[in-house]
Design a protein around this motif. Structure first.
Motif, PDB file in Angstrom:
ATOM      1  N   ASP A  37     -13.757   7.585   1.074  1.00 37.58           N
ATOM      2  CA  ASP A  37     -13.280   6.251   1.410  1.00 37.58           C
ATOM      3  C   ASP A  37     -11.868   6.001   0.883  1.00 37.58           C
ATOM      4  O   ASP A  37     -11.579   6.216  -0.300  1.00 37.58           O
ATOM      5  N   GLY A  38     -10.993   5.541   1.777  1.00 34.13           N
ATOM      6  CA  GLY A  38      -9.634   5.179   1.403  1.00 34.13           C
ATOM      7  C   GLY A  38      -8.626   6.295   1.480  1.00 34.13           C
ATOM      8  O   GLY A  38      -7.420   6.034   1.461  1.00 34.13           O
ATOM      9  N   HIS A  39      -9.079   7.551   1.555  1.00 34.24           N
ATOM     10  CA  HIS A  39      -8.119   8.656   1.591  1.00 34.24           C
ATOM     11  C   HIS A  39      -7.248   8.576   2.848  1.00 34.24           C
ATOM     12  O   HIS A  39      -7.715   8.196   3.921  1.00 34.24           O
ATOM     13  N   VAL A  40      -6.001   8.944   2.685  1.00 36.77           N
ATOM     14  CA  VAL A  40      -5.039   8.955   3.781  1.00 36.77           C
ATOM     15  C   VAL A  40      -4.501  10.372   3.943  1.00 36.77           C
ATOM     16  O   VAL A  40      -4.117  11.018   2.970  1.00 36.77           O
ATOM     17  N   TYR A  41      -4.488  10.836   5.189  1.00 36.72           N
ATOM     18  CA  TYR A  41      -4.009  12.185   5.516  1.00 36.72           C
ATOM     19  C   TYR A  41      -2.767  12.079   6.395  1.00 36.72           C
ATOM     20  O   TYR A  41      -2.763  11.365   7.394  1.00 36.72           O
ATOM     21  N   HIS A  42      -1.725  12.813   5.995  1.00 38.47           N
ATOM     22  CA  HIS A  42      -0.516  12.908   6.805  1.00 38.47           C
ATOM     23  C   HIS A  42      -0.386  14.346   7.306  1.00 38.47           C
ATOM     24  O   HIS A  42      -0.549  15.298   6.539  1.00 38.47           O
ATOM     25  N   LEU A  66       0.857  -1.170   0.000  1.00 38.06           N
ATOM     26  CA  LEU A  66       0.000   0.000   0.000  1.00 38.06           C
ATOM     27  C   LEU A  66       0.895   1.222   0.000  1.00 38.06           C
ATOM     28  O   LEU A  66       1.916   1.258   0.662  1.00 38.06           O
ATOM     29  N   GLY A  67       0.509   2.236  -0.762  1.00 35.68           N
ATOM     30  CA  GLY A  67       1.307   3.451  -0.782  1.00 35.68           C
ATOM     31  C   GLY A  67       0.445   4.648  -1.037  1.00 35.68           C
ATOM     32  O   GLY A  67      -0.763   4.576  -1.012  1.00 35.68           O
ATOM     33  N   LEU A  68       1.064   5.791  -1.320  1.00 37.19           N
ATOM     34  CA  LEU A  68       0.354   7.023  -1.606  1.00 37.19           C
ATOM     35  C   LEU A  68       0.972   7.697  -2.807  1.00 37.19           C
ATOM     36  O   LEU A  68       2.179   7.727  -2.960  1.00 37.19           O
ATOM     37  N   ARG A  69       0.116   8.226  -3.630  1.00 38.49           N
ATOM     38  CA  ARG A  69       0.593   9.204  -4.579  1.00 38.49           C
ATOM     39  C   ARG A  69       0.138  10.526  -3.986  1.00 38.49           C
ATOM     40  O   ARG A  69      -0.959  10.995  -4.233  1.00 38.49           O
ATOM     41  N   ALA A  70       0.949  11.082  -3.147  1.00 39.50           N
ATOM     42  CA  ALA A  70       0.494  12.138  -2.252  1.00 39.50           C
ATOM     43  C   ALA A  70       0.729  13.521  -2.831  1.00 39.50           C
ATOM     44  O   ALA A  70       1.662  13.752  -3.579  1.00 39.50           O
ATOM     45  N   SER A 106       0.244  15.886   3.347  1.00 43.02           N
ATOM     46  CA  SER A 106      -0.189  15.242   2.111  1.00 43.02           C
ATOM     47  C   SER A 106      -1.555  14.619   2.329  1.00 43.02           C
ATOM     48  O   SER A 106      -1.943  14.317   3.456  1.00 43.02           O
ATOM     49  N   TYR A 107      -2.296  14.431   1.249  1.00 44.62           N
ATOM     50  CA  TYR A 107      -3.602  13.780   1.293  1.00 44.62           C
ATOM     51  C   TYR A 107      -3.843  13.152  -0.064  1.00 44.62           C
ATOM     52  O   TYR A 107      -3.568  13.750  -1.100  1.00 44.62           O
ATOM     53  N   ALA A 108      -4.331  11.913  -0.064  1.00 43.44           N
ATOM     54  CA  ALA A 108      -4.517  11.205  -1.331  1.00 43.44           C
ATOM     55  C   ALA A 108      -5.156   9.853  -1.065  1.00 43.44           C
ATOM     56  O   ALA A 108      -5.065   9.325   0.046  1.00 43.44           O
ATOM     57  N   PRO A 109      -5.788   9.277  -2.087  1.00 37.79           N
ATOM     58  CA  PRO A 109      -6.194   7.875  -1.957  1.00 37.79           C
ATOM     59  C   PRO A 109      -4.963   6.995  -2.073  1.00 37.79           C
ATOM     60  O   PRO A 109      -3.912   7.443  -2.528  1.00 37.79           O
ATOM     61  N   PRO A 110      -5.052   5.729  -1.653  1.00 42.16           N
ATOM     62  CA  PRO A 110      -3.923   4.827  -1.849  1.00 42.16           C
ATOM     63  C   PRO A 110      -3.788   4.480  -3.316  1.00 42.16           C
ATOM     64  O   PRO A 110      -4.710   4.707  -4.096  1.00 42.16           O
ATOM     65  N   ARG A 143       1.055   0.507 -11.717  1.00 36.86           N
ATOM     66  CA  ARG A 143      -0.337   0.936 -11.792  1.00 36.86           C
ATOM     67  C   ARG A 143      -0.681   1.776 -10.563  1.00 36.86           C
ATOM     68  O   ARG A 143      -0.478   1.363  -9.434  1.00 36.86           O
ATOM     69  N   ARG A 144      -1.288   2.968 -10.782  1.00 34.04           N
ATOM     70  CA  ARG A 144      -1.571   3.875  -9.694  1.00 34.04           C
ATOM     71  C   ARG A 144      -2.952   4.491  -9.846  1.00 34.04           C
ATOM     72  O   ARG A 144      -3.487   4.577 -10.940  1.00 34.04           O
ATOM     73  N   THR A 145      -3.507   4.930  -8.722  1.00 33.20           N
ATOM     74  CA  THR A 145      -4.765   5.657  -8.750  1.00 33.20           C
ATOM     75  C   THR A 145      -4.467   7.129  -8.991  1.00 33.20           C
ATOM     76  O   THR A 145      -3.719   7.739  -8.228  1.00 33.20           O
ATOM     77  N   PRO A 146      -5.025   7.740 -10.029  1.00 34.72           N
ATOM     78  CA  PRO A 146      -4.739   9.156 -10.274  1.00 34.72           C
ATOM     79  C   PRO A 146      -5.345  10.040  -9.193  1.00 34.72           C
ATOM     80  O   PRO A 146      -6.390   9.730  -8.637  1.00 34.72           O
ATOM     81  N   VAL A 147      -4.683  11.123  -8.880  1.00 34.17           N
ATOM     82  CA  VAL A 147      -5.147  12.076  -7.873  1.00 34.17           C
ATOM     83  C   VAL A 147      -5.255  13.444  -8.520  1.00 34.17           C
ATOM     84  O   VAL A 147      -4.286  13.990  -9.028  1.00 34.17           O
TER      85      VAL A 147
END
Length: 258
Positions: free
Chosen positions: A93-98, A15-19, A231-235, A244-248
């Motif tokens: 749903d799924g967003h991660v905040y640092h 699991l990671g972030l494109r933050a 940072s804030y982004a979906p995984p 393969r990544r989820t675009p932000v």
């Protein structure tokens, strides 16, 4: 994102972030939070818990524990309550905040929260020690476990409510601009809770449209601590090919720092 924000125990497997924001460009200073000192409870250092007041510290007694706070998103994608307040406290749903925290003693730490959206009206912020539940109502965003409002409608200067810390909270601005490590944000709502008496304190929270909590500040006597969005982004899913990544897409009002 008073988001529960908690220290990340490490990067989740697969699991990671494109933050957004300069995440991982430089190491954080080894402040008391970064060293692993408790972020919650009576042993918390000065205002460590207070700066995170928007969501509170730790779980409520008997609060449910998620199976895995960093599990893959399994909530309702695209859910929305349609309320005015949700724009300033979105639970996607799924967003991660640092967040980066800084104290008057010079310590610096990194805190993280992950979102689970149950349905149109309900959502959660998950972290290693538990879960905080929220509900979108006609009156605003309320903590399901305590019944205390995080943000009350109408979103207008002067709207007031009983704060989480025994003071009176109120909206002081709806057009605030703020610059944090994640970027510059405009059109933000700013709230202030002031507690008087023998333990006076002041809490300032900044909610930005389509982003959520961008900054939290707590002052009590000579002690001061601030948490700012880094940072804030979906995984993103690395996938078998590793690319393969989820675009932000950047939300309105957000700009990368120079």
């Amino acid at each position: 994102m008073s988001p529960d924000i908690e220290r990340a125990p490490g990067r989740p497997a697969a699991l990671g972030l494109r933050a957004r924001g300069p995440l991982a460009r430089r190491p954080l200073a080894r402040g008391p939070l970064a060293r692993g000192a408790p972020a919650c409870g009576p042993s918390a250092r000065r205002l460590a818990a207070l700066a995170l007041a928007l969501l509170g510290c730790g779980g409520a007694p008997g609060a449910a524990q998620p199976t895995a706070w960093n599990a893959a998103p399994a909530g309702q994608e695209g859910a929305s309550s349609g309320t005015q307040a949700e724009r300033y406290f979105p639970l996607v749903d799924g967003h991660v905040y640092h967040y980066v925290t800084r104290s008057d003693g010079g310590g610096e730490g990194l805190l993280v929260a992950r979102v689970h959206r149950a349905d149109e009206r309900r959502g959660e912020l998950r972290f290693p020690s538990g879960v905080k539940r929220f509900e979108f109502t006609r009156e605003g965003v309320v903590r399901s476990d305590t019944g205390v409002f995080v943000l009350k409608q109408p979103i207008a200067p002067g709207t007031a409510w009983a704060g989480e810390h025994g003071g009176r909270a109120r909206i002081t601005a709806v057009d605030a601009a703020v610059e944090v490590p994640a970027g510059r944000f405009t059109g933000c709502v700013q709230t202030v809770e002031e507690r008087l008496g023998d333990r006076p304190a002041r809490y300032v929270s900044t909610f930005c449209p389509d982003v959520g909590v961008v900054a939290i500040e707590a002052v009590s006597g000579a002690s001061h601590e601030r948490a700012e969005l880094k940072s804030y982004a979906p995984p993103f899913d690395m996938g078998p090919d590793g690319v393969r990544r989820t675009p932000v897409e950047p939300p309105p009002g957000a700009a990368s720092p120079p």
